[in-house]
Design an enzyme around this catalytic site. Structure first.
Site, PDB file in Angstrom:
ATOM      1  N   SER A 101       3.533   6.343  -3.048  1.00  0.00           N
ATOM      2  CA  SER A 101       4.032   5.722  -1.827  1.00  0.00           C
ATOM      3  C   SER A 101       2.969   4.826  -1.195  1.00  0.00           C
ATOM      4  CB  SER A 101       4.432   6.802  -0.824  1.00  0.00           C
ATOM      5  OG  SER A 101       4.805   6.214   0.410  1.00  0.00           O
ATOM      6  N   ARG A 141     -10.019  -9.828  -6.265  1.00  0.00           N
ATOM      7  CA  ARG A 141     -10.534  -8.757  -7.125  1.00  0.00           C
ATOM      8  C   ARG A 141      -9.572  -7.570  -7.151  1.00  0.00           C
ATOM      9  NH1 ARG A 141     -12.141 -12.326  -8.948  1.00  0.00           N
ATOM     10  NH2 ARG A 141     -14.241 -13.099  -9.129  1.00  0.00           N
ATOM     11  N   GLU A 188      -6.889  -8.577  -9.401  1.00  0.00           N
ATOM     12  CA  GLU A 188      -7.401  -8.475 -10.770  1.00  0.00           C
ATOM     13  C   GLU A 188      -7.410  -7.018 -11.242  1.00  0.00           C
ATOM     14  OE1 GLU A 188     -11.110 -10.457 -13.090  1.00  0.00           O
ATOM     15  OE2 GLU A 188     -11.609  -9.403 -11.233  1.00  0.00           O
TER      16      GLU A 188
END
Length: 147
Positions: A115, A89, A92
């Site tokens: 960063s 996820r 995604e």
């Protein structure tokens, strides 16, 4: 000497066997829960005091403590596209919202990056009538590109 991966497996096993939470480990180590969890899973080097505190709480030996202090080879994914549903996820999210995040960072800060070295994160549970929400905060220092 055992590897960081073997130490992480020992940590997970002892944690489950003893019923200790990541928050309890973080308190014993004296660091934030997200950092402590990352370190105990092999992604950060711990100081001797931090590693010993975790090993003591988990009743693990000095070999585990030594592995927790060693320099990590960062990156925990076995494949380019993760197969674990929770980790996928996040992949995604980056696939769908990565270009948007990049545009918004550049618009707000200029040409540069967030960063992942000077970095903090947090995970919180927020009650919601439609189902509890997972709130993930990523907090990285802005690093401008220098030409």
């Amino acid at each position: 000497m055992i590897s960081k991966q073997e130490a992480a497996a020992a940590v997970r096993s002892a944690k489950a066997e003893l019923g200790i939470t990541w928050a309890q480990l973080a308190e014993a180590v004296g660091r934030p829960v997200a950092w402590t969890t990352s370190a105990l899973l092999g992604q950060q080097p711990m100081s001797e005091a931090e590693a010993d505190a975790a090993a003591t709480l988990l009743d693990l030996d000095s070999e585990v403590s030594a592995a927790l202090r060693s320099q990590p080879a960062r990156g925990a994914l076995d494949a380019a596209v993760p197969t674990d549903p929770t980790i996928y996820r996040f992949y995604e999210v980056v696939q769908v919202y990565g270009p948007t995040l990049k545009e918004l960072i550049h618009e707000e800060f200029g040409d540069g990056i967030m960063s992942a070295i000077n970095f903090r994160f947090d995970v919180q549970r927020v009650p919601d009538p439609a189902g509890d929400r997972v709130v993930v905060t990523l907090d990285g220092k802005f690093l401008p590109y220098q030409w």
